[in-house]
Design a protein around this motif. Structure first.
Motif, PDB file in Angstrom:
ATOM      1  N   VAL A 149     -22.529  -2.206   6.811  1.00 38.44           N
ATOM      2  CA  VAL A 149     -21.223  -2.438   7.642  1.00 38.44           C
ATOM      3  C   VAL A 149     -20.344  -3.396   7.091  1.00 38.44           C
ATOM      4  O   VAL A 149     -19.258  -3.315   6.879  1.00 38.44           O
ATOM      5  CB  VAL A 149     -21.667  -2.962   9.058  1.00 38.44           C
ATOM      6  CG1 VAL A 149     -20.420  -3.196  10.036  1.00 38.44           C
ATOM      7  CG2 VAL A 149     -22.470  -2.033   9.816  1.00 38.44           C
ATOM      8  N   GLU A 189     -16.671  -2.113   6.219  1.00 35.06           N
ATOM      9  CA  GLU A 189     -15.595  -2.215   7.491  1.00 35.06           C
ATOM     10  C   GLU A 189     -14.423  -2.609   7.021  1.00 35.06           C
ATOM     11  O   GLU A 189     -13.406  -2.214   7.950  1.00 35.06           O
ATOM     12  CB  GLU A 189     -16.554  -3.072   8.413  1.00 35.06           C
ATOM     13  CG  GLU A 189     -16.327  -4.762   8.016  1.00 35.06           C
ATOM     14  CD  GLU A 189     -16.838  -5.679   8.881  1.00 35.06           C
ATOM     15  OE1 GLU A 189     -16.733  -5.315  10.198  1.00 35.06           O
ATOM     16  OE2 GLU A 189     -17.229  -6.841   8.607  1.00 35.06           O
ATOM     17  N   VAL A 197     -15.375   2.248  11.285  1.00 36.77           N
ATOM     18  CA  VAL A 197     -16.872   2.042  11.469  1.00 36.77           C
ATOM     19  C   VAL A 197     -17.209   1.707  12.977  1.00 36.77           C
ATOM     20  O   VAL A 197     -16.771   0.988  13.714  1.00 36.77           O
ATOM     21  CB  VAL A 197     -17.293   0.904  10.589  1.00 36.77           C
ATOM     22  CG1 VAL A 197     -18.892   1.000  10.572  1.00 36.77           C
ATOM     23  CG2 VAL A 197     -16.955   1.195   9.093  1.00 36.77           C
ATOM     24  N   VAL A 201     -19.661  -9.210  12.473  1.00 33.05           N
ATOM     25  CA  VAL A 201     -18.894  -8.205  11.779  1.00 33.05           C
ATOM     26  C   VAL A 201     -17.526  -8.485  12.219  1.00 33.05           C
ATOM     27  O   VAL A 201     -17.120  -9.056  13.095  1.00 33.05           O
ATOM     28  CB  VAL A 201     -19.514  -6.737  12.218  1.00 33.05           C
ATOM     29  CG1 VAL A 201     -20.796  -6.562  11.864  1.00 33.05           C
ATOM     30  CG2 VAL A 201     -19.070  -6.520  13.697  1.00 33.05           C
ATOM     31  N   ALA A 203     -15.464  -3.627  12.645  1.00 26.04           N
ATOM     32  CA  ALA A 203     -16.481  -2.576  12.977  1.00 26.04           C
ATOM     33  C   ALA A 203     -16.601  -2.505  14.673  1.00 26.04           C
ATOM     34  O   ALA A 203     -16.678  -3.852  15.197  1.00 26.04           O
ATOM     35  CB  ALA A 203     -18.052  -2.517  12.489  1.00 26.04           C
TER      36      ALA A 203
END
Length: 278
Positions: A50, A54, A59, A76, A79
């Protein structure tokens, strides 16, 4: 030259680093670019994937564990993190799995990865990949609707094989989950002590099923080359795609494809230096 590529074939392509982008563009001309990715599993592997993609793609990540999903959402950037079961047909439908260009099943459970990937494919995901640790499972899904079966064991096995092969083997890459191999062998000696040094490829003993594909040779002096007309990079080696009249020199790194690992001992023996050298 007379080999015909057929639909469904898996093609192994060897290219110098500076040419690989051109090669990939040719292979992907008829394929739609990837824009949307769905990942099942936000563990160590899923999280790293990820973070790597991303910023360039749309995502979505699905993780079964509520607490871990909350942690993932905080760690993150772009995402979308979802808490749920990647084998839940209703969830996949609600999150538009049929619009995904790529579905990656990266949990630590082989069975879940296989089922999630098969379900995503059936529901319309364009390409699906599953992380599969057990070799028996990886062999089972070969030829199924799962486009890519990723086996960590086969990815790392080349490093181990290089240490147990005879002769000076710099690297081994296991292909098709061990069905075939690509070897990087170093040519030593001279025309008297070696069966390969100083000889054209067409003069070498024929090993049916083994093909010398390329040679990596150190340049007498560093050279600067342009990669994809964008970046200038200094090279200390050059890649020579092998032809019948290519002459192997001492210290060349020779890339050999073998269609069966049973042929490897014969290839290794070919590159061994006679005792006379010592």
């Amino acid at each position: 030259g007379d080999t015909v590529v057929e639909a469904g074939d898996e093609v192994l392509c060897l290219a110098a680093t500076k040419d690989i982008r051109k090669v990939m563009r040719e292979l992907r001309r008829m394929d739609k670019p990837v824009k949307r990715i769905m990942i099942a599993g936000g563990g160590n592997i899923g999280h790293r994937v990820v973070r790597a993609v991303e910023n360039d793609y749309q995502v979505k990540v699905i993780d079964r564990n509520k607490r871990h999903a909350e942690w993932l959402a905080e760690n993150v950037k772009n995402a979308l993190v979802l808490q749920g079961d990647a084998t839940d047909e209703k969830l996949l439908d609600e999150e538009n799995v049929d619009q995904m260009d790529l579905f990656l099943a990266l949990t630590n459970d082989d069975e879940n990865n296989i089922m999630a990937a098969l379900l995503a494919k059936r529901m319309g995901a364009r390409r699906v990949a599953a992380l599969i640790n057990r070799r028996a499972y990886a062999d089972l899904v070969q030829g199924s609707q799962i486009d890519i079966a990723i086996s960590p064991a086969q990815t790392s096995i080349g490093t181990l094989l290089a240490h147990v092969r005879r002769g000076d083997v710099a690297a081994v890459h296991s292909l098709r989950r061990g069905a075939a191999e690509a070897l990087e062998l170093v040519a030593h000696g001279d025309a008297q002590s070696s069966q390969v040094v100083g000889r054209r490829i067409e003069e070498l003993p024929v090993i049916e099923g083994a093909t010398i594909a390329a040679i990596v040779r150190r340049l007498p002096r560093p050279d600067t080359v342009a990669i994809d007309n964008e970046v200038a990079e200094e090279r200390t080696h050059k890649v020579i795609i092998a032809h019948h009249d290519t002459v192997i020199q001492t210290d060349d790194h020779v890339i050999v494809f073998v269609v069966s690992k049973n042929l490897v001992p014969r290839v290794e023996k070919l590159f061994q230096v006679s005792l006379g050298l010592f």
